[in-house]
Design an enzyme around this catalytic site. Structure first.
Site, short mmCIF file in Angstrom:
data_model
loop_
_atom_site.label_atom_id
_atom_site.label_comp_id
_atom_site.label_asym_id
_atom_site.label_seq_id
_atom_site.Cartn_x
_atom_site.Cartn_y
_atom_site.Cartn_z
N ASP A 94 35.38 59.71 72.15
CA ASP A 94 36.63 60.34 72.55
C ASP A 94 37.67 60.38 71.43
O ASP A 94 38.80 60.83 71.66
CB ASP A 94 37.21 59.68 73.80
CG ASP A 94 37.05 58.17 73.84
OD1 ASP A 94 36.59 57.59 72.84
OD2 ASP A 94 37.39 57.57 74.87
N HIS A 138 36.43 48.11 78.67
CA HIS A 138 37.76 47.74 79.18
C HIS A 138 37.71 46.64 80.23
O HIS A 138 38.77 46.12 80.63
CB HIS A 138 38.45 48.97 79.79
CG HIS A 138 38.84 50.01 78.81
ND1 HIS A 138 39.57 49.73 77.68
CD2 HIS A 138 38.61 51.35 78.77
CE1 HIS A 138 39.76 50.84 76.98
NE2 HIS A 138 39.20 51.84 77.63
N ASP A 192 35.39 53.65 69.90
CA ASP A 192 36.03 54.41 70.96
C ASP A 192 37.50 54.60 70.62
O ASP A 192 38.12 53.75 69.98
CB ASP A 192 35.88 53.64 72.27
CG ASP A 192 36.26 54.45 73.49
OD1 ASP A 192 35.36 54.90 74.22
OD2 ASP A 192 37.48 54.61 73.75
#
Length: 306
Positions: free
Chosen positions: A242, A122, A159
């Site tokens: 996740d 990120h 992800d």
């Protein structure tokens, strides 16, 4: 030739506030899950700051360094906290990824997994966010392209959150193919299918909440068909776990075996062009699911190592 794993206790010195999902025990859950596998363990070295400058300006690096507190926490954004040990942890996350790239491109390993934290996908050019300080995998890609003089690198991100930082850092890099599957809508709100990069070298595949492993495998089939046509000389993975059904931060419905299948498909696709594979840990916030999924992922990396 076995799979290298890079890690270091400095990752545990990046301490987040109580209740924060990106917590110290995440690394231990991964290491415990891998403990009985025949892996080639290495300490993640501290990255030279010059590596950070492959993707971030000096002013940003200086700002992050200056934000490290002597005690407690410094908030870099609403969910990204710097602690006294965060600088070394972040440098070792980058150092593990760049050393892994060196290892696979010089024939010392055929695959590698970097079990470090904080994550990186990120972090944008001048913005720390989403628990991330530096664009670890994007920096590794730039090292492969500029230091090792590769012509084509693929960066793959499964992800559950879109790798907005990696996309930002590679947006104008025509030598890098970046592909991501991710839940949408979800943080950080980027990753629409029409975000394709300056040279059309970016591929985003948003997935609706509740999407299961069958949807994920089909999506990755499309991604990998395109990657095979790219003929990468190196494949880098942002390995976030996740998307697992048990994860508390998202609403996809992947199971352990889906990480096995997707990793196997990535490794098979990489083998078409003889590309080695380096994977770096990103998200995954249910500790049990994280450990099981990371183990499934690394076992497939070991299989491709032969």
């Amino acid at each position: 030739m076995t799979t290298r794993v890079y890690t270091h206790p400095d990752a545990d010195r990046h301490v987040t506030p109580p209740g924060h999902p990106e917590q110290v025990p995440r690394r231990r859950s991964v290491l415990d899950a891998l403990a009985d596998l025949p892996l080639d363990w290495h300490d993640a070295p501290l990255a030279d700051q010059a590596e950070l400058l492959r993707c971030h300006p000096q002013s940003y690096v200086d700002r992050i360094r200056g934000s490290i507190p002597t005690e407690g926490w410094q908030m870099l954004d609403g969910d990204t906290h710097a602690a006294p040990g965060s600088w070394d942890a972040a440098l070792r996350a980058v150092g593990g990824a760049t050393d892994a790239v060196d290892a696979v491109l010089t024939g010392k390993a055929h695959s590698a997994f970097v079990a470090m934290r904080p994550p990186g996908h990120h972090a944008e050019r001048e913005t720390a966010m989403g628990f991330c300080f530096f664009g670890t995998v994007a920096i590794a890609a730039k090292r492969a392209l500029d230091h090792h003089r590769l012509d084509r690198v693929a960066v793959l991100d499964f992800d559950v959150h879109h790798g907005n930082g990696t996309q930002d850092l590679l947006w104008s890099e025509k030598r890098a193919f970046f592909a991501s599957s991710h839940q949408m809508p979800l943080y950080p709100g980027t990753g629409a299918a029409d975000e394709t990069g300056e040279f059309g070298q970016i591929m985003n595949v948003p997935l609706r909440p509740g999407s299961d492993g069958a949807v994920a495998r089909a999506a990755w089939g499309r991604i990998l068909d395109r990657m095979i046509g790219w003929k990468p000389q190196l494949v880098l993975i942002s390995a976030g776990f996740d998307a697992h059904a048990d994860d508390p931060l998202a609403q996809l419905d992947w199971q352990d075996q889906d990480f096995t299948a997707i990793t196997r498909a990535i490794c098979d696709a990489a083998a078409v062009s003889g590309a080695p594979v380096v994977s770096s840990l990103e998200g995954g916030y249910d500790l049990a699911a994280l450990g099981r999924s990371a183990r499934a992922h690394v076992i497939e990396l070991m299989e491709t190592a032969g």
